[in-house]
Design an enzyme around this catalytic site. Structure first.
Site, PDB file in Angstrom:
ATOM      1  N   ASP A 171      39.309  39.210  41.193  1.00 44.10           N
ATOM      2  CA  ASP A 171      38.707  40.071  42.205  1.00 44.10           C
ATOM      3  C   ASP A 171      39.146  39.645  43.601  1.00 44.10           C
ATOM      4  O   ASP A 171      39.388  40.487  44.475  1.00 44.10           O
ATOM      5  CB  ASP A 171      37.180  40.062  42.083  1.00 44.10           C
ATOM      6  CG  ASP A 171      36.588  38.661  42.026  1.00 44.10           C
ATOM      7  OD1 ASP A 171      37.324  37.692  41.768  1.00 44.10           O
ATOM      8  OD2 ASP A 171      35.364  38.539  42.230  1.00 44.10           O
ATOM      9  N   ARG A 172      39.301  38.346  43.805  1.00 45.77           N
ATOM     10  CA  ARG A 172      39.771  37.836  45.098  1.00 45.77           C
ATOM     11  C   ARG A 172      41.240  38.223  45.330  1.00 45.77           C
ATOM     12  O   ARG A 172      41.632  38.536  46.461  1.00 45.77           O
ATOM     13  CB  ARG A 172      39.585  36.320  45.165  1.00 45.77           C
ATOM     14  CG  ARG A 172      38.132  35.889  45.029  1.00 45.77           C
ATOM     15  CD  ARG A 172      37.988  34.384  44.890  1.00 45.77           C
ATOM     16  NE  ARG A 172      38.294  33.697  46.144  1.00 45.77           N
ATOM     17  CZ  ARG A 172      38.372  32.369  46.256  1.00 45.77           C
ATOM     18  NH1 ARG A 172      38.184  31.601  45.180  1.00 45.77           N
ATOM     19  NH2 ARG A 172      38.637  31.808  47.417  1.00 45.77           N
ATOM     20  N   LYS A 190      32.942  49.433  37.485  1.00 43.65           N
ATOM     21  CA  LYS A 190      33.296  50.558  38.356  1.00 43.65           C
ATOM     22  C   LYS A 190      34.554  51.228  37.813  1.00 43.65           C
ATOM     23  O   LYS A 190      35.508  50.544  37.433  1.00 43.65           O
ATOM     24  CB  LYS A 190      33.552  50.090  39.789  1.00 43.65           C
ATOM     25  CG  LYS A 190      32.316  49.617  40.519  1.00 43.65           C
ATOM     26  CD  LYS A 190      32.643  49.211  41.940  1.00 43.65           C
ATOM     27  CE  LYS A 190      31.397  48.725  42.670  1.00 43.65           C
ATOM     28  NZ  LYS A 190      31.702  48.288  44.056  1.00 43.65           N
ATOM     29  N   TYR A 198      47.558  29.319  47.053  1.00 40.59           N
ATOM     30  CA  TYR A 198      46.412  28.671  46.405  1.00 40.59           C
ATOM     31  C   TYR A 198      46.926  27.594  45.456  1.00 40.59           C
ATOM     32  O   TYR A 198      47.868  27.818  44.693  1.00 40.59           O
ATOM     33  CB  TYR A 198      45.623  29.726  45.630  1.00 40.59           C
ATOM     34  CG  TYR A 198      44.158  29.425  45.412  1.00 40.59           C
ATOM     35  CD1 TYR A 198      43.285  29.338  46.483  1.00 40.59           C
ATOM     36  CD2 TYR A 198      43.647  29.268  44.122  1.00 40.59           C
ATOM     37  CE1 TYR A 198      41.927  29.104  46.277  1.00 40.59           C
ATOM     38  CE2 TYR A 198      42.297  29.033  43.905  1.00 40.59           C
ATOM     39  CZ  TYR A 198      41.438  28.949  45.000  1.00 40.59           C
ATOM     40  OH  TYR A 198      40.100  28.714  44.783  1.00 40.59           O
ATOM     41  N   GLY A 245      40.019  33.769  41.181  1.00 48.51           N
ATOM     42  CA  GLY A 245      39.399  34.981  40.652  1.00 48.51           C
ATOM     43  C   GLY A 245      40.244  36.209  40.917  1.00 48.51           C
ATOM     44  O   GLY A 245      40.752  36.403  42.030  1.00 48.51           O
TER      45      GLY A 245
END
Length: 243
Positions: free
Chosen positions: A96-97, A13, A87, A94
């Protein structure tokens, strides 16, 4: 202007932002990346910053091109962000996360937010009202579930899930498979939402990703289903790293 490049597991994208406003976006296969990106640079000569988020192996030439034309940022697990990352294995989280949580932190300040991204995999990511990212869940996406039933059996066909399923009584094998994929996933999502609501008060739930439209019609819980949530998160990370 900012140029956002999001290279997912399946598609790429491109998006152009003017401050926080999405001006244009396009989705395509990675083989036509050069053609598409030159078109964007020609159409928007004021692009001066860019960010690349890639969860796939991409050609080094992508980075070199972006560096030659903009002030370039590649999103990594070590990239500075404006929320507290709790985390445990940050280097495996990731990117994207990270972008999804960044947008949740930006749009819903001091709120408990669950972001569900329905893509190749379905990810559940939670940020609390203290601006702390605490982790989440990963499970198979719709297409992955359909392919698993086809590839791990001798006779079950591969079905394409393109619409909501209202019935719970399949009259054909294909319909049974589609119901099993969509309804089971929707029940999973509803179950996780209920679990999070039991543990965190005043929960805001975001459902995004390529399969959000199908799933939003099957999920019973109240959710927001924005289409550009990840792109907006990447833009916010880019803006934060300009200073």
């Amino acid at each position: 202007m900012n140029l956002i490049v999001d290279a997912g597991n399946t598609l790429v994208k491109l998006a152009v932002f003017q401050n926080d406003i999405l001006v244009e976006k396009d989705t395509f296969e990675k083989e036509v990346f050069s053609e598409k990106i030159y078109f964007f640079f020609e159409k928007y000569p004021k692009i001066s910053f860019s960010i690349l988020s890639s969860v796939q192996k991409h050609p080094k030439s992508w980075e070199e091109l972006l560096k030659s034309k903009t002030k370039f940022l590649q999103l990594l697990s070590s990239t500075p962000v404006f929320f507290k990352n709790r985390y445990s294995s940050k280097n495996t989280l990731g990117i994207d996360r990270i972008a999804l949580i960044a947008n949740a932190a930006h749009q819903y300040k001091n709120k408990n937010v669950l972001v569900i991204d329905a893509g190749t995999c379905i990810t559940y990511d939670f940020i609390n009202s203290d601006n702390e990212y605490l982790g989440g869940v990963i499970s198979p996406g719709l297409t992955m579930r359909a392919r698993a039933m086809h590839e791990f059996t001798a006779k079950l066909p591969l079905v394409e899930v393109v619409e909501e399923e209202k019935s719970i009584l399949g009259k054909t094998t294909q319909q049974c498979l589609k119901i099993g994929v969509v309804k089971a996933t929707a029940l999973e999502i509803d179950g996780f939402i209920s679990e999070y609501k039991n543990n965190f008060q005043d929960l805001t739930v975001i459902l995004t990703g390529g399969d959000r439209q199908i799933l939003s019609k099957n999920v019973k819980n109240s959710i927001f289903a924005p289409s550009n949530f990840l792109l907006e998160g990447l833009n916010q990370i880019l803006e934060f790293n300009k200073s």
